[in-house]
Scaffold this motif. Structure first.
Motif, PDB file in Angstrom:
ATOM      1  N   GLN A  91       0.830  -1.209   0.000  1.00  0.00           N
ATOM      2  CA  GLN A  91       0.000   0.000   0.000  1.00  0.00           C
ATOM      3  C   GLN A  91       0.868   1.265   0.000  1.00  0.00           C
ATOM      4  O   GLN A  91       0.500   2.297  -0.555  1.00  0.00           O
TER       5      GLN A  91
ATOM      6  N   ASP B  35     -11.761  -4.196   0.879  1.00  0.00           N
ATOM      7  CA  ASP B  35     -11.675  -5.037  -0.308  1.00  0.00           C
ATOM      8  C   ASP B  35     -12.198  -4.233  -1.492  1.00  0.00           C
ATOM      9  O   ASP B  35     -13.110  -3.409  -1.345  1.00  0.00           O
TER      10      ASP B  35
ATOM     11  N   MET C 295      -3.076 -24.069   0.529  1.00  0.00           N
ATOM     12  CA  MET C 295      -3.319 -24.240   1.966  1.00  0.00           C
ATOM     13  C   MET C 295      -3.858 -22.983   2.643  1.00  0.00           C
ATOM     14  O   MET C 295      -4.487 -23.055   3.688  1.00  0.00           O
ATOM     15  N   ARG C 296      -3.575 -21.827   2.031  1.00  0.00           N
ATOM     16  CA  ARG C 296      -4.053 -20.588   2.647  1.00  0.00           C
ATOM     17  C   ARG C 296      -5.581 -20.520   2.693  1.00  0.00           C
ATOM     18  O   ARG C 296      -6.157 -19.775   3.471  1.00  0.00           O
TER      19      ARG C 296
ATOM     20  N   SER D 253      -6.258 -10.549  -5.151  1.00  0.00           N
ATOM     21  CA  SER D 253      -7.165  -9.850  -4.234  1.00  0.00           C
ATOM     22  C   SER D 253      -6.796  -8.369  -4.225  1.00  0.00           C
ATOM     23  O   SER D 253      -5.676  -8.000  -3.904  1.00  0.00           O
TER      24      SER D 253
ATOM     25  N   TRP E 297      -3.347   1.144  -2.591  1.00  0.00           N
ATOM     26  CA  TRP E 297      -3.932  -0.127  -3.010  1.00  0.00           C
ATOM     27  C   TRP E 297      -2.841  -1.131  -3.323  1.00  0.00           C
ATOM     28  O   TRP E 297      -1.669  -0.779  -3.494  1.00  0.00           O
ATOM     29  N   SER E 298      -3.247  -2.375  -3.411  1.00  0.00           N
ATOM     30  CA  SER E 298      -2.378  -3.415  -3.938  1.00  0.00           C
ATOM     31  C   SER E 298      -3.244  -4.496  -4.564  1.00  0.00           C
ATOM     32  O   SER E 298      -4.435  -4.601  -4.271  1.00  0.00           O
ATOM     33  N   ALA E 299      -2.638  -5.257  -5.443  1.00  0.00           N
ATOM     34  CA  ALA E 299      -3.278  -6.433  -6.031  1.00  0.00           C
ATOM     35  C   ALA E 299      -2.445  -7.616  -5.568  1.00  0.00           C
ATOM     36  O   ALA E 299      -1.315  -7.778  -5.977  1.00  0.00           O
ATOM     37  N   ASP E 300      -3.032  -8.407  -4.693  1.00  0.00           N
ATOM     38  CA  ASP E 300      -2.301  -9.387  -3.888  1.00  0.00           C
ATOM     39  C   ASP E 300      -2.510 -10.804  -4.433  1.00  0.00           C
ATOM     40  O   ASP E 300      -3.626 -11.311  -4.453  1.00  0.00           O
ATOM     41  N   TYR E 301      -1.408 -11.410  -4.875  1.00  0.00           N
ATOM     42  CA  TYR E 301      -1.484 -12.770  -5.413  1.00  0.00           C
ATOM     43  C   TYR E 301      -1.217 -13.829  -4.348  1.00  0.00           C
ATOM     44  O   TYR E 301      -1.348 -15.012  -4.615  1.00  0.00           O
ATOM     45  N   LEU E 302      -0.802 -13.382  -3.168  1.00  0.00           N
ATOM     46  CA  LEU E 302      -0.429 -14.347  -2.133  1.00  0.00           C
ATOM     47  C   LEU E 302      -1.642 -14.819  -1.345  1.00  0.00           C
ATOM     48  O   LEU E 302      -1.836 -16.013  -1.135  1.00  0.00           O
ATOM     49  N   THR E 303      -2.460 -13.881  -0.914  1.00  0.00           N
ATOM     50  CA  THR E 303      -3.612 -14.254  -0.106  1.00  0.00           C
ATOM     51  C   THR E 303      -4.601 -15.034  -0.961  1.00  0.00           C
ATOM     52  O   THR E 303      -4.716 -14.800  -2.168  1.00  0.00           O
ATOM     53  N   TYR E 304      -5.325 -15.963  -0.337  1.00  0.00           N
ATOM     54  CA  TYR E 304      -6.298 -16.729  -1.115  1.00  0.00           C
ATOM     55  C   TYR E 304      -7.476 -15.841  -1.520  1.00  0.00           C
ATOM     56  O   TYR E 304      -8.038 -15.112  -0.705  1.00  0.00           O
ATOM     57  N   SER E 305      -7.827 -15.920  -2.786  1.00  0.00           N
ATOM     58  CA  SER E 305      -9.007 -15.211  -3.265  1.00  0.00           C
ATOM     59  C   SER E 305      -9.665 -16.064  -4.340  1.00  0.00           C
ATOM     60  O   SER E 305      -8.979 -16.742  -5.105  1.00  0.00           O
TER      61      SER E 305
ATOM     62  N   ILE F 228       4.138 -10.732  -6.332  1.00  0.00           N
ATOM     63  CA  ILE F 228       3.515 -11.264  -5.115  1.00  0.00           C
ATOM     64  C   ILE F 228       2.315 -10.393  -4.746  1.00  0.00           C
ATOM     65  O   ILE F 228       1.205 -10.872  -4.564  1.00  0.00           O
TER      66      ILE F 228
ATOM     67  N   TYR G 182      -7.272  -4.674  -2.718  1.00  0.00           N
ATOM     68  CA  TYR G 182      -7.766  -3.942  -1.546  1.00  0.00           C
ATOM     69  C   TYR G 182      -6.939  -2.685  -1.373  1.00  0.00           C
ATOM     70  O   TYR G 182      -5.838  -2.579  -1.909  1.00  0.00           O
ATOM     71  N   GLY G 183      -7.495  -1.768  -0.633  1.00  0.00           N
ATOM     72  CA  GLY G 183      -6.776  -0.519  -0.439  1.00  0.00           C
ATOM     73  C   GLY G 183      -7.445   0.344   0.600  1.00  0.00           C
ATOM     74  O   GLY G 183      -8.549   0.046   1.072  1.00  0.00           O
TER      75      GLY G 183
END
Lengths: 400, 490
Positions: free
Chosen positions: A150, B450, B353-354, B434, B421-429, A204, B436-437
């Motif tokens: 962020q 979200d 697994m997340r 995902s 904001w970010s676009a997150d590939y690590l967290t499960y979505s 990531i 969010y910001g």
């Protein structure tokens, strides 16, 4: 009137396990590895330890709750052991407990030990947790990299930095840490990388790629502290004392009040100012010899350079690209490889940072030894930019 | 005879943003069923993974309800709520109650779930009209949403759509007068879905067409016209959701209604939205209708419900914020059939697994914080005026810190702006990455939110967003789902 911690407590000995994927060891064995080195360095027997602080963050994955895991692992003589947890700043919190106990005169010799066993989850990256009963019902679906990422968008917007320029600067942050980590036999990641590798790594959490993220590691680190007088009486020379220990916590302003612009750490600015006051430092850019900061992600390190008032606001990108924080720069940063390469066993990290500063100040840092450092600073942060715990500690030669 | 004073005072609709291309669906299924390529024309609406009958109905109701920054005040006039769907997320927990909470409707309302057949939507219209007519309510809100599930590759998968519509019935400023209704209850089982079953089971189409639609619908329509004294020739818009090509026009003809008056069933652009579809078509008709025109709505399903409206001069002022046309224009083509399968639980995807984290919901907390979680209600400090989310006992303004001075303040209808904001590939979505910001509101207040209905690379600091009520998480172990609000780029 409080007089601060400066020069009231000395570091008698320190130890740090090899960090990394320690498939061979659990948290109990890692604690012993760090402790034995620290006890030998300090020249103390376990029977001389009068109080201990244990830091771990994720009790489900490490040793569980309470202080007993440390007491049992080290067979401590039924002394007080307090487990502390303050997100990723837990290690600094354990150190603070031990240092304050000595400064208060409650005991002569105290132990701070941090440990985390993260590689028993079955997957890469930090484990996911349940932050209470309310937050899962409304908190954004994010991970640590996404939360810290962020900073990037807000920093770009505030300072008019292009995506490409910021990406290149944070790539340099990681390249520098890999260069340093390659000289550290205890580091998790010991291979240098190129800027191109960092720029082209898998994404990531936008804009953070794989090499913008620190290692998730197993490890432990320990410090044994006493008064400078006792240290001297024990025959210690080159005594390293604590100059400042500050902790600042978010109170909801960043996450709920529109006065924060999202581009910096509100707490780090407060904690570092307090630490400089406590240590009597007037010009940090000139007076700090070296530092270990909480580079959980490359963007964190970049904005932290400004929050610690080493780089002027909006100038961190330039200082980073100019090599100001490289091993040969004016204020070397992450000389041991940082969280990025030494690794980040959460509960141990604050103590690991102090370990490197301690070794450097004593001229015992081997291949990565800097020339004649006087003052070392550690910055240990837990949480997320919008809600966090920030610790700033300064240590140096007694009288420095 | 007309019924002066009772009828539709406002209306709205909702269609999800994604439009699954039937050509892509056909291409993916033709290997098994070559005949399916005949279905490969046009597009259908495709709910996002975080949308269901409830969330879509909430959006449609927001489209219908009066604009205003403070829903707590501006929606206080609603005193009844009818929620119609055959795809309600809860079999035992009032779904209308979730809709009411999300809309910040007063607790002193009569709320009901209406379900069980494809005419449930029109049944809800009739129930609401009758309730107002009988003096049982002053403003009855009808909200209907459907997200029907079929097996992969079924013809119905091509024909259905996801969507919602909403109407307010009252006796002031009536835009479409309720002239009357007529219902037939006949246990004609064209399809059924037994308790605990995931999919419908249907009978032969020719039988449904000839013995079902063609006999039952005209009987109900004729009876309605007779009952209301309106001639077939006077019908200006004839609405009949029907998947058989041209059968709606043939039925109109059987009833002496001009086939040219048959409304477009939106099959090419939306698909049939289950029990909500007649309502979606009615909203669409009301966007076109002129004062004095008559609209006849018929819905088939174990009998037939019919209802007749007469449009008034008030129609111009009763137009929705977006309406069917507005939502139709807000579209994004989707050509990935795999994504469709994943979003609809038709494919067991590798989640990592997340995804194993337990999403058990503390219902005590959900209840205690219900205005916050369902209504996006935070607080506004009476002392310093700072809006904040969530509402807390001590004001967040560093120059205030007043204790217990915050009054409920809704953020649901406020426009926000992305700060970071970010676009997150690590967290499960379910729909990675995902997004969010930090979303900030000009009125004060912010939270890390979200972001949904978003494409990679399209948002940045400063992007404007509106808030949307969505599914937050599924708890598959317990059959529960929780809801919260997410930001949607405007």
């Amino acid at each position: 009137m409080a007089t601060g911690i400066k020069d009231k407590v000395a570091i008698l000995g320190m130890g740090c396990s090899k960090f990394g994927e320690r498939w061979d060891m659990g948290a109990e064995e890692l604690m012993v590895e760090a402790y034995l080195e620290a006890a030998k360095d300090a020249g103390v027997e376990t029977s001389q330890i009068q109080a201990a602080w244990l830091s771990t963050h994720i009790d489900e994955q490490s040793v569980g709750k309470g202080g007993t895991p440390l007491s049992v692992a080290l067979r401590l003589p039924n002394i007080a052991v307090t487990r502390v947890e303050n997100f990723c700043a837990s290690g600094s919190e354990a150190f603070r407990g031990a240092v304050y106990a000595v400064a208060a005169g409650a005991c002569d010799i105290a132990l701070a030990l941090g440990v985390e066993k993260l590689k028993d989850t079955g997957y890469g990256g930090l484990p996911t947790g349940q932050p209470g009963t309310l937050l899962p019902q409304w908190g954004a679906n994010g991970s640590a990299p996404g939360n810290f990422a962020q900073l990037a968008s807000a920093y770009r917007a505030k300072h008019g930095v292009s995506k490409q320029d910021l990406k290149r600067a944070i790539a340099h942050v990681s390249v520098k840490s890999h260069e340093n980590g390659a000289k550290n036999p205890k580091a998790h990641l010991q291979k240098p990388i190129t800027e191109e590798m960092a720029l082209n790594a898998p994404m990531i959490a936008e804009p953070l790629g794989l090499f913008d993220c620190c290692g998730v590691s197993d490890g432990a680190a320990a410090a044994i502290v006493t008064t400078p007088e006792i240290a001297r009486a024990m025959g210690k020379k080159d005594i390293i004392t604590v100059k400042a220990l500050q902790l600042a916590l978010s109170n909801g302003l960043e996450s709920m009040h529109n006065s924060w612009d999202g581009s910096y750490f509100h707490t780090a600015r407060i904690a570092s100012k307090r630490a400089y006051d406590e240590a009597g430092i007037k010009k940090p850019r000139d007076e700090i010899s070296m530092m270990e900061v909480h580079d959980c992600f490359s963007i964190t390190e970049l904005v932290t350079m400004e929050d610690l008032f080493i780089s002027d606001e909006g100038r961190a990108v330039h200082d980073v690209m100019d090599g100001f924080y490289d091993a040969g720069g004016k204020v070397p940063c992450q000389i041991d490889g940082g969280l990025k390469c030494f690794g980040h066993p959460i509960g141990a990290s604050g103590l690991r940072m102090l370990y490197e500063m301690y070794l450097q100040l004593q001229g015992r840092a081997g291949a990565r030894q800097l020339k004649n450092p006087k003052i070392g600073m550690t910055h240990n942060l837990g949480g997320a930019p919008s809600m966090n715990v920030c610790s700033v500690a300064i240590i140096g030669a007694q009288g420095a | 005879m007309t019924q002066p004073g009772v009828g539709i005072t406002a209306f709205g609709a909702y269609l999800p943003r994604l439009r699954l291309q039937r050509k892509a669906m056909a291409a993916a299924n033709a290997w098994a069923n070559p005949g399916i390529v005949a279905q490969g024309k046009g597009e259908r609406t495709m709910a996002n993974w975080d949308e269901d009958a409830v969330t879509m109905a909430v959006e449609a109701a927001r489209d219908a309800l009066p604009a205003g920054p403070d829903p707590i005040k501006s929606r206080h006039f609603v005193d009844a709520l009818f929620f119609a769907s055959t795809t309600m997320p809860f079999a035992d927990r009032q779904n209308a109650g979730i809709v009411a909470s999300a809309l910040s409707l007063p607790e002193e309302i009569h709320s009901i779930d209406i379900s069980g057949s494809q005419r449930a939507g029109v049944s809800a219209l009739i129930a609401a009209a009758e309730k107002v007519k009988a003096g049982g309510a002053k403003a009855a809100l009808v909200a209907s949403g459907d997200r029907r599930k079929t097996r992969a590759g079924a013809v119905q998968e091509f024909q259905y759509g996801d969507g919602a519509a909403s109407f307010i019935f009252g006796n002031e400023n009536v835009a479409a007068r309720f002239l009357g209704s007529h219902s037939l209850s006949i246990d004609f089982v064209d399809h059924f879905r037994g308790e605990g079953e995931e999919f419908d089971y249907g009978w032969e189409e020719r039988w449904i067409r000839d013995e079902g639609f063609s006999k039952i619908v005209p009987r109900a329509v004729r009876a309605l016209l007779t009952k209301t004294g309106v001639s077939a020739a006077a019908v200006d818009h004839f609405i009949l959701p029907c998947l058989f090509p041209k059968l709606d026009q043939q039925i109109a003809k059987m009833c002496d209604i001009d086939p040219a008056k048959v409304r477009d069933n939106l099959g090419a652009t939306v698909g049939e939205c289950g029990t909500s579809h007649a309502l979606v078509m009615l909203a669409h008709a009301l966007e076109d209708a002129k004062p004095g025109q008559k609209i006849l709505v018929a819905a088939f399903g174990q009998g037939c419900d019919t209802v007749l409206f007469e449009v008034t001069d008030a129609i111009a002022k009763a137009q929705p914020k977006n309406g069917v046309k507005g939502w139709l224009a807000r579209r994004k083509e989707e050509t990935n059939y795999m994504k469709w399968l994943a979003f609809n639980g038709l494919l067991e995807m590798e989640k990592g697994m997340r995804a194993e984290k337990d999403n058990k919901t503390a219902l005590t907390v959900t209840y205690r914080k219900r205005d916050m979680l369902f209504g996006l209600v935070g607080g506004k400090c009476e002392k310093c005026g700072t809006a904040q989310f969530p509402r807390t006992r001590i004001c967040v303004n560093p120059n205030c810190r007043a204790v217990d001075e915050q009054k409920p303040f809704s953020f649901a209808e406020l426009q926000g702006k992305i700060l970071s904001w970010s676009a997150d590939y690590l967290t499960y979505s379910q729909d990675p990455p995902s997004h969010y910001g930090m979303v900030t509101f000009e009125e004060g207040g912010r939270f890390l939110s979200d972001i949904t209905d978003v494409d990679i690379g399209t948002i940045d600091t400063g992007t404007k967003v509106r808030m949307s009520f969505r599914i937050k998480d599924f708890d598959d172990r317990r059959g529960f789902r929780r809801y919260f609000w997410k930001a949607v780029p405007v």
